[in-house]
Write an enzyme that holds these catalytic residues in place. Structure first.
Site, PDB file in Angstrom:
ATOM      1  N   ASP A 142     -12.055  14.482   6.129  1.00  0.00           N
ATOM      2  CA  ASP A 142     -13.492  14.639   6.358  1.00  0.00           C
ATOM      3  C   ASP A 142     -13.846  16.043   6.834  1.00  0.00           C
ATOM      4  O   ASP A 142     -15.028  16.382   6.922  1.00  0.00           O
ATOM      5  CB  ASP A 142     -13.962  13.605   7.384  1.00  0.00           C
ATOM      6  N   ASP A 193     -13.295   7.473  -1.055  1.00  0.00           N
ATOM      7  CA  ASP A 193     -13.531   7.112   0.340  1.00  0.00           C
ATOM      8  C   ASP A 193     -14.298   5.791   0.438  1.00  0.00           C
ATOM      9  O   ASP A 193     -13.932   4.891   1.201  1.00  0.00           O
ATOM     10  CB  ASP A 193     -14.308   8.235   1.032  1.00  0.00           C
TER      11      ASP A 193
END
Length: 528
Positions: free
Chosen positions: A422, A344
């Protein structure tokens, strides 16, 4: 002290405002009026914050000219008026200075391309009139509606630094994660109860996938490859992803609703098809799920309302993903979440150094090439030339319209985004925590509750950093440390770290009765 802190946060989120770069042009005719989107630079002459404070100007149409020379001015001058000219051939500032020399009070620059915030690198030359960009299409609309008698007001409603859509994103993410983790633990409890009644435990459900270290590495490498391919071949692969989302979301909604339909005492009659027996109620449920998925596919570019259906499908997708994917130990959780944290951060913060436009690959792919309103940060604005120009977005994010945007319906819909990853990635840890609670008969669900709260705290930190930095954040940078450290701390304080780290029901359960295989022998195996 706590009261002061809460008051400070409320004051920050609810009262602080920033100057928006998008503004409103109110055009008046003999008996009608209309509003249009304009883009300006607040470091030049600022626009008033409301319509009541704005000055009314007579508009002079010079769109036959680009106003780069004094000879382009009308003989009678522009004293006290606003003028609209075409974009091109010279800078915005040069156009503004020429209009200003003729007495103009405002200049509108009509653009056939996207409306980008005018640069203000040379403001020391004395531009003191209002400067803004307007769509050429809107200028034509004004001419058609109001003919040659057009008056205008320019104003920029202030936008709140904090948008309430962020709260909606927070609630959606925490709700989905908590429900997915609870469902996984409840399914584990049901399976243990069935095993107790039947004398054995099923090794693995047909629709469940167990993560192993090798699968974790392959999974992360696969995500990297897919993201890079989407960045380079977006306009083709986006349709593949849309088709895959339609199939996956229909299956996810079916999986979520099947448990509820099971409790309905109607429609239990069945029919046979290829040696399989299908109940009528589940046949209609499957048809409904397919219809919902197709409805989203058909209207996916209708931004004003389709985001609601996309978020519903996204919630179902995340719930089903958390239920189906099972992590068997905290060791694998640490490996998976740590690798995805690096993934990420790399694709958000590092890749801008390698891309041509300085945009991160993650943001470019998640928001889509045409979604300028969703990607922009700080005080930079860009509005498409066509107000409703459709573009394809990847259906991999929760989308909530920015509720406090004063120009939302004039300049195009703007959204707050949160990627499914997420929710799903920390959700796998929360699901493991709940299953561990089940294995240990923890009536307080201490692991599940504490990890869910840690996720909520991590989301709040993510959103606060996003508000202050005015740019998208890699949420896993904050979510992974919060959830992993909290879970590890709970296990350490309860002196269960060894079992929590090793995981799997066979190592955790302290059962005096041997677990039986189908052939009646004892199982000393290890579920992976």
């Amino acid at each position: 002290m706590s009261k002061i802190l809460v008051a400070s946060i409320c004051a920050l989120f609810l009262c602080v405002q920033v100057n928006a770069q998008e503004a409103v042009l109110r055009a008046f005719g003999y008996s009608a009026e209309n509003e249009y989107c304009i883009v300006f630079n607040s470091s030049w002459t600022p626009l008033p914050p409301s319509l009541d404070n704005a000055t009314l100007y007579q508009l002079v149409n010079l769109t036959s000219s680009v106003l780069c020379h004094q000879s382009d001015l009308p003989p009678e001058g522009l004293n006290g008026k606003a003028v609209v000219v075409m974009r091109g051939n010279c800078t915005f500032e040069e156009k503004a200075l020429i209009a200003q020399s003729s007495g103009a009070r405002a200049i509108l620059i009509a653009s056939k391309t996207s409306l980008s915030t005018p640069s203000a690198n040379n403001t020391d030359k004395g531009v003191n009139i209002q400067v803004a960009l307007v769509r050429y299409k809107d200028v034509l609309n004004m001419q058609e509606a109001f003919k040659d008698n057009i008056s205008v007001k320019l104003y920029a409603p202030p936008a709140a630094l904090f948008d309430y859509s962020i709260l909606v994103i927070l609630l959606l993410s925490v709700f989905t994660l908590a429900l997915g983790g609870y469902w996984s633990g409840a399914a584990e409890q049901q399976e243990i109860n069935l095993a107790a009644l039947g004398g054995r435990r099923k090794a693995e459900s047909r629709d469940e996938i167990q993560f192993t270290p090798l699968k974790v590495v392959i999974f992360v490498l696969g995500m990297c490859g897919i993201l890079v391919l989407l960045y380079f071949f977006y306009k083709w692969l986006v349709y593949v992803m849309i088709a895959m989302f339609c199939i996956a979301s229909a299956m996810a909604v079916y999986g979520c609703l099947a448990a509820l339909v099971q409790m309905i005492p109607y429609g239990r009659c069945s029919f046979s098809f290829r040696d399989k027996t299908i109940e009528i109620r589940f046949f209609f449920l499957a048809a409904f799920c397919i219809a919902v998925s197709v409805l989203w596919a058909v209207y996916r570019n209708e931004d004003r309302w389709i985001w609601i259906l996309q978020d519903v499908l996204g919630i179902a997708f995340c719930l089903n993903f958390i239920r189906v994917l099972k992590v068997s130990s905290f060791k694998i959780c640490v490996t998976l979440l740590s690798l995805l944290l690096v993934y990420d951060v790399f694709f958000v913060f590092i890749t801008p150094f390698f891309t041509k436009n300085g945009e991160s690959i993650m943001v470019q792919v998640a928001a889509g090439p045409g979604a300028t309103g969703e990607k922009r940060g700080g005080n930079i604005a860009e509005v498409p030339a066509e107000p409703t120009a459709p573009y394809e977005n990847l259906p991999i994010v929760m989308r909530v319209p920015r509720l406090s945007s004063p120009t939302q319906y004039l300049c195009g819909m703007e959204f707050s985004l949160l990627g499914y990853g997420d929710i799903i990635v920390p959700g796998l840890l929360v699901a493991y925590c709940h299953r561990f609670d089940v294995w240990n008969n923890n009536s307080t669900k201490i692991y599940y509750i504490s990890c869910t709260i840690a996720y909520g705290v991590g989301m709040i930190v993510t959103l606060v950093v996003m508000v202050f930095s005015k740019m998208g954040q890699p949420a896993l940078l904050y979510l992974v440390p919060c959830t992993l450290l909290t879970s590890a701390l709970v296990a350490w304080r309860r002196k269960e770290m060894k079992r929590f780290w090793a995981g799997t029901v066979y190592e955790v359960l302290d059962s005096k009765e041997p677990l039986l295989q189908e052939d009646g022998g004892e199982s000393c195996g290890h579920i992976q």
